[in-house]
Design an enzyme around this catalytic site. Sequence first.
Site: not given
Ligand code: GFB
Length: 327
Positions: A108-110, A137, A141, A180
């Site tokens: 993943s890009s993280c 995580y 990776k 996500h």
């Molecule tokens: O998709 P997400 O959880 O992935 O969140 P990450 C992306 C952005 O969306 C963050 C915002 O800034 C969240 O605060 N967001 C807004 C929300 N509303 C929501 C919501 O209802 N649900 C979620 N989930 N986010 C993950 C990593 O990070 O991405 C993993 O934790 C992995 O390790 C994955 O790399 C692809 O990009 O922040």
Amino acid sequence: MNLQSKIYIAGHCGLVGSALLRALGTYGFSHLVTRSHAELDLTDQTATEAFFAQEKPDYVFLAAARVGGILANNTYPADFIRDNLAIQTNVLHSAWRHRVRRLLFLGSSCIYPKLAPQPLKEEYLLTGPLEPTNRPYALAKIAGIEMCWSYNRQHGTRYLAAMPANVYGPGDNYHPQDSHVIPALLRRFHDATQRGDTSVTVWGTGTPRREFLYSDDVADACLYLMRLADADFDRLLWPAGDADDSSALNLAPLINIGVGQDLTIRELVELVGQTVGYTGEVQYDTSKPDGTPRKLLDVSRLNALGWAPRTNLPTGLATAYRDLLAD
Ligand code: GFB
């Protein structure tokens, strides 16, 4: 990899794995091996080794992982680091023991440092501190990438690590807390529209930028990489030309998969609202984490090989929403 090759898709029920299964089927690959989680627990070393001894696949797509959104990563850090370390350790080791010809390890890009320059080039790996919400995580990776590299150097395996941008698509996890952002917002906006709610809450400030990649495009890129001619594939494993130089120069066997464009969460919220037909207000809950401010991938290495994605975000969102409605 030819149409008769024996191909194991680890994690074929997941978002990327199921897309890989569809893509391999579409291209006419007929000798596909899969095991559900109930049939084979990849965190179990003995079971994984027995599976490889029995099946002896030629090619492996390692898409099995414990994954989740920002809150799931933050809530279950022990599960995220332990399960991912165990799965990849077992699969990478057994794949070497049973002479798998090529393996593609998905991350993943993280994995890139939180404040790395943008767009993120492959060589930025391990050049700075990680984003804390998903560090367990990401570290798992990164260890997987280092294992691919180490097995290639010591054992002559052909393991390539591919790092996609944030993936979405049919069969996503729509859990309200653990998912996500795209599946979470599709579900929340849909439910609000059904109920006639006039306000919906979105996490964080809405300012972080994200790059989103449709799952069928990820699968297509993975197949493209696995089908490269030996010389092109090996150039990805040894970008500096030989093993010693590559290790010294921090050139891991690593390639980014992305669309080369990102947008803010606020802009994504607009698009999801249009997709679902939600017309009410949006509130931002700033007590929830934003995560990394930006993680736009540099995709020049993949583009130079002749691959580009096919699905733009509005089209992909519309398809993902149809999938949610059919759920
Ligand atoms: O998709 P997400 O959880 O992935 O969140 P990450 C992306 C952005 O969306 C963050 C915002 O800034 C969240 O605060 N967001 C807004 C929300 N509303 C929501 C919501 O209802 N649900 C979620 N989930 N986010 C993950 C990593 O990070 O991405 C993993 O934790 C992995 O390790 C994955 O790399 C692809 O990009 O922040």
